[in-house]
Write a protein that holds these residues in place. Structure first.
Motif, PDB file in Angstrom:
ATOM      1  N   THR A 194      39.679  18.937   2.651  1.00  0.00           N
ATOM      2  CA  THR A 194      39.649  19.879   3.772  1.00  0.00           C
ATOM      3  C   THR A 194      38.725  19.270   4.812  1.00  0.00           C
ATOM      4  OG1 THR A 194      40.010  21.775   2.326  1.00  0.00           O
ATOM      5  CG2 THR A 194      39.117  22.201   4.531  1.00  0.00           C
ATOM      6  N   GLN A 195      39.248  18.971   6.006  1.00  0.00           N
ATOM      7  CA  GLN A 195      38.482  18.274   7.027  1.00  0.00           C
ATOM      8  C   GLN A 195      37.905  19.247   8.051  1.00  0.00           C
ATOM      9  OE1 GLN A 195      37.875  15.201   6.658  1.00  0.00           O
ATOM     10  NE2 GLN A 195      39.506  14.395   5.326  1.00  0.00           N
ATOM     11  N   SER A 230      36.992  20.755  11.703  1.00  0.00           N
ATOM     12  CA  SER A 230      37.852  20.893  12.881  1.00  0.00           C
ATOM     13  C   SER A 230      37.000  21.205  14.098  1.00  0.00           C
ATOM     14  CB  SER A 230      38.874  22.020  12.647  1.00  0.00           C
ATOM     15  OG  SER A 230      38.215  23.270  12.548  1.00  0.00           O
ATOM     16  N   CYS A 231      37.688  21.471  15.212  1.00  0.00           N
ATOM     17  CA  CYS A 231      36.960  21.812  16.432  1.00  0.00           C
ATOM     18  C   CYS A 231      36.196  23.124  16.289  1.00  0.00           C
ATOM     19  CB  CYS A 231      37.938  21.897  17.612  1.00  0.00           C
ATOM     20  SG  CYS A 231      38.651  20.302  18.063  1.00  0.00           S
ATOM     21  N   THR A 232      36.680  24.010  15.418  1.00  0.00           N
ATOM     22  CA  THR A 232      36.078  25.337  15.288  1.00  0.00           C
ATOM     23  C   THR A 232      35.272  25.509  14.015  1.00  0.00           C
ATOM     24  OG1 THR A 232      38.127  26.152  14.271  1.00  0.00           O
ATOM     25  CG2 THR A 232      37.921  26.359  16.664  1.00  0.00           C
ATOM     26  N   ASN A 290      33.765  21.059   5.329  1.00  0.00           N
ATOM     27  CA  ASN A 290      34.692  20.109   4.731  1.00  0.00           C
ATOM     28  C   ASN A 290      34.576  20.201   3.220  1.00  0.00           C
ATOM     29  OD1 ASN A 290      32.272  18.772   4.200  1.00  0.00           O
ATOM     30  ND2 ASN A 290      32.523  17.337   5.893  1.00  0.00           N
ATOM     31  N   ALA A 326      33.387  15.234  12.009  1.00  0.00           N
ATOM     32  CA  ALA A 326      33.799  16.452  12.713  1.00  0.00           C
ATOM     33  C   ALA A 326      34.096  16.123  14.169  1.00  0.00           C
ATOM     34  CB  ALA A 326      32.696  17.507  12.633  1.00  0.00           C
ATOM     35  N   SER A 338      38.839  14.327  20.463  1.00  0.00           N
ATOM     36  CA  SER A 338      39.042  14.937  19.149  1.00  0.00           C
ATOM     37  C   SER A 338      40.036  16.092  19.187  1.00  0.00           C
ATOM     38  CB  SER A 338      37.702  15.434  18.615  1.00  0.00           C
ATOM     39  OG  SER A 338      37.186  16.448  19.468  1.00  0.00           O
ATOM     40  N   CYS A 396      39.542  18.943  20.892  1.00  0.00           N
ATOM     41  CA  CYS A 396      38.894  20.196  21.282  1.00  0.00           C
ATOM     42  C   CYS A 396      39.054  20.399  22.788  1.00  0.00           C
ATOM     43  CB  CYS A 396      37.414  20.148  20.907  1.00  0.00           C
ATOM     44  SG  CYS A 396      37.141  19.913  19.140  1.00  0.00           S
TER      45      CYS A 396
END
Length: 854
Positions: free
Chosen positions: A40-41, A43-45, A49, A115, A178, A180
């Protein structure tokens, strides 16, 4: 187990018989282990992980241990196969081994990504469109791609650009690399109201001698504050002129100080830069000189070399009729002295570094009417603004093998600004706003150094020469994982003829050590490369070399992307022994029981074995070189290249290199020897008595030893001796003699013949009478001669007259009794001179007389 038809159970081999039907035999159950990692990576929000190795165990309770490289944050024991939160970016490797050891170990890898950077940008400045600024420049901060929207209008702008906007409400959306994004809305207004100004009175009249100045007053009803009033004279009118009064709405004009003409009041709203203009007229019946004024630096003093200006009076003209001469003077700011009536001794120009209001005076030398002009010289030493942006991530201006170059761009919001760069190598000053930084543009520094170079952006205001500099510090990280990865070579260490399809195994040695630096430093999967047709392989700690040549191992540091390469040479040991001649000749000499076979090798002979596999039946070898039954012939041959054999025929053999297993074949053709009877005779012709010397040169196939020779010289004598013996024989009588040599060695026989020719010696006898009467008897004067090569004769009569002359190379002459004219000579006595050369060497000369009768 298997149940038999009579109820017995058949178990292990050799153990059969009736047993209880309730007996159960257990066999070991094979262990199984698989891993399917998931992640699980962030994210922008969300910055969370996680990972899970996805282990599948058979049986489910199978015990195991996990070895990590590196260990993820939060992993606290050797069986933890999942984790969440706070795991540093990087690639993680896990090796899972079962406790019983039956299952094959499993290696699993997964990557945790960094991230995404949050969107962080702002829009500035935000103000209205004015008379000074017809457009608004909006500067964006951050590394993003932007979309601008106003109503139905859409614009796009690249990263870090200035964007020109018009009046209205704008929405800007930015997206960083990225993914975002963010949005900001702002309004661009408009303020272009012109001041409402007036001036009173509208005109005045003056004279040169007038002591009271004329005064004009300007007023502004809207706005009433934040105003600036500038007066311009006819000598420096708008546009481009220099005001004679600034920030004052009232101007006083003294007679003789300023010329008549139209004066202009410029009123400026300092808030929006909008301007309004009013004019007044000064009239006079007197004559004032006229002139213009110029400044070399646009009426300002700035930074060196523009820290001084030259004020010049342009086209000074007397307006009298006829025109008079003019004189000039310059009064510095704050002049408190008394001005002389004139004329003046000044020049038409002056150089000054002093800011303030200068007074320039041109005097008509005939009436002393003076035209004054106030020239404000402002001091402009404001340094220009400068901004530097690079394509490197914010705060990380470091060159790496991943990103070996970056663009550095200098910009300025100050008008009339020139951007240049100072760089460490090459041209020191580069006239460009953008410069490429990377290998070749900086100094040659060691790859172990973390310092690359400093670049300086220079922002120069072209109006005042003032400079602002900003230093951009560029770092580097080109450290390789290791100076040179080591490669270990297994056994065998080279490609041999005995290798077959088995490769030479190369392993990574100590090349897992890294030195590139950084918390995420570790080597990426190895890259093995070898000579064609070897296939490149990655991700393996070993490599099979099937052919000889140079092999390389390359590793990469994941932190900076730099490579290190090590090489090793896998030697070629597949070269067979090289025979100087693959087919050789040999001979069994006459009377001998053996022949010598010598195999000539080009190059090294260490470790060579020689054995014969095809040869005449019954042939004997010394030393033994033929294969023995049930013994490896390649190892049991002789190490000597020289062997003796007992028979003639064809011998085929193998030369084997016991160190490499490489072989080559050769052939000897052994022939039976023979003998050649041979001698030389000197001389073989001559005149009796003749002695001839004979040399016996007889030989056999290999040498001249043990040869028996029997001579028959043809003159009735014989002799027996050996080869290389010299003998002789004498021949007393003319004739041909056949010499025979009979040579023998063992069973070999041969005979040679040579003919010796013996001639008689030369002689010369002259007759004293001949009768050329045609009766066929003694008609010719003919000599009795033998073996003469040349002869000549002269015949004279009794009075000394030459009546006949002849010569011959056949050894004789013939005079028929006639003279040179063909007439018969009278009978009588004639005299002769005869010369001759014998073939055996003597010379003859005789003189005498001969009687001719008819």
């Amino acid at each position: 187990t298997e149940m038999t038809s009579n109820g017995a159970t058949q178990g292990a081999v050799g153990q059969t018989g009736p047993v209880s039907s309730t007996f159960i035999s257990f066999l070991p159950i094979g262990q199984a282990l698989t891993a399917t990692p998931t992640t699980t990576q962030a994210s922008c929000t969300s910055t969370a992980n996680a990972f899970n190795l996805g282990l599948t165990l058979n049986p489910p309770g199978l015990s195991y241990t996990i070895t990590w490289s590196p260990i993820p944050a939060g992993v606290v024991n050797f069986t933890q196969s999942s984790g969440t939160g706070g795991i540093s970016p990087g690639v993680y490797n896990a090796t899972i081994i079962t406790a019983g050891g039956c299952a094959v170990p499993v290696t699993a890898s997964f990557a945790i990504n960094a991230a995404p950077a949050p969107l962080n940008f702002s829009v500035s400045p935000s103000y209205s469109v004015t008379c000074t600024n017809s457009v608004v420049f909006v500067s964006l901060n951050g590394v993003n791609n932007y979309t601008w929207t106003k109503g139905g209008s859409t614009q796009t702008g690249p990263t870090g650009s200035f964007t020109t906007l018009d009046v209205g409400t704008w929405t800007v959306t930015g997206v960083n690399p990225s993914g975002c994004s963010g949005t900001q809305t702002f309004a661009i207004g408009q303020n272009t109201a012109v001041p409402q100004n007036s001036v009173n009175p509208a005109f005045q009249a003056i004279t040169c001698a007038s002591a009271t100045p004329v005064t004009f007053s300007g007023t502004c009803t809207n706005p009433t504050v934040n105003l600036q009033h500038d007066w311009y004279s006819p000598l420096n009118p708008l546009p481009g002129g220099v005001p004679i009064a600034t920030s004052n709405n009232t101007i006083s004009i003294l007679s003789g100080v300023v010329p008549p003409g139209v004066y202009t009041l410029q009123t400026t709203n300092l808030v929006n830069g909008c301007k309004a203009y009013k004019t007044v007229t000064v009239t006079s019946l007197d004559a004032w000189p006229t002139f213009g004024i110029n400044s070399s630096t646009n009426y300002s003093v700035g930074c060196s070399p523009l820290n001084q200006t030259t004020l010049s009076i342009i086209n000074p003209v007397s307006t009298q009729t006829p025109p008079a001469t003019c004189s000039f003077t310059f009064l510095p700011p704050g002049f408190g002295g008394t001005l002389a009536v004139g004329p003046y001794s000044g020049n038409t120009s002056t150089i000054t570094t002093l800011p303030g209001t200068w007074t320039v005076i041109v005097n008509d030398n005939s009436n002393n009417c003076k035209t004054y002009l106030s020239v404000p010289i402002i001091q402009n030493t404001v340094a220009p603004h400068v901004i530097v942006a690079t394509t490197a991530p914010t705060g990380n201006q470091t060159l790496t093998c991943y990103n070996p170059t970056l663009l550095a761009t200098g910009t300025s919001s100050t008008p009339n600004t020139q951007i240049n760069w100072l760089q460490p190598i090459g041209p020191p000053l580069v006239s460009t706003s953008t410069i490429l930084v990377g290998p070749g543009s900086g100094p040659n520094t060691s790859t172990t150094s973390l310092t690359y170079a400093n670049y300086t952006v220079v922002s120069t205001n072209t109006l005042n020469a003032c400079v602002t500099t900003s230093v951009v510090i560029i770092s580097q990280n080109f450290k390789p994982p290791v100076s040179s990865p080591t490669i270990s070579i297994g056994t065998p260490t080279a490609i041999y003829c005995t290798s077959g399809t088995s490769p030479v195994i190369l392993t990574t040695g100590s090349s897992t050590t890294t030195s590139g630096g950084g918390p995420l430093a570790f080597p990426v999967p190895y890259l093995w490369q070898g000579p064609s047709p070897q296939i490149d392989i990655t991700g393996s700690s070993s490599y099979g070399a099937f052919i000889a040549g140079i092999y390389s191992l390359t590793i990469r540091d994941n932190y900076n992307g730099c490579f290190s390469t090590g090489t090793i040479n896998v030697l070629d040991k597949t070269q067979p022994p090289v025979l100087t001649s693959p087919v050789d000749q040999s001979t069994v000499d006459c009377g001998s029981t053996k022949a010598l076979l010598l195999s000539a090798i080009t190059g090294a002979t260490t470790g060579l074995k020689y054995w014969y596999y095809n040869y005449p039946l019954g042939a004997a070898f010394s030393p033994t070189a033929a294969p023995i039954v049930n013994i490896n012939p390649f190892l049991s041959g002789t190490s000597s290249p020289s062997v003796s054999v007992s028979k003639s025929g064809i011998y085929q053999y193998v030369v084997s290199n016991t160190l490499t297993g490489c072989q080559t074949t050769g052939t000897f053709i052994v022939a039976d020897g023979d003998i050649t009877a041979q001698f030389t005779a000197n001389p073989i012709t001559g005149y009796a008595p003749l002695t001839v010397e004979f040399t016996n040169t007889s030989f056999s196939s290999l040498n001249t030893s043990s040869i028996m020779s029997v001579w028959s010289f043809g003159n009735g004598t014989t002799e027996t001796n050996t080869a290389n013996i010299t003998t002789s024989a004498t021949y007393n009588s003319p004739g041909s003699y056949t010499v025979m040599l009979f040579a023998s060695k063992g069973l070999c026989l041969d005979t040679m013949y040579q003919v010796i020719t013996v001639d008689i010696p030369s002689k010369l006898e002259v007759p004293n009478i001949f009768t050329p009467n045609g009766d066929g008897s003694n008609d010719i004067f003919f000599l009795k001669a033998a073996n003469l090569s040349d002869i000549s004769a002269l015949i004279f009569d009794r009075w000394g007259n030459k009546i006949y002359e002849t010569s011959s190379s056949t050894g004789n002459i013939a005079w028929d009794g006639k003279n040179a004219q063909g007439k018969e000579c009278a009978a009588g006595i004639y005299f002769y001179i005869i010369k001759a050369k014998g073939k055996d060497g003597p010379s003859y000369e005789t003189k005498g007389n001969v009687s001719l009768y008819r």
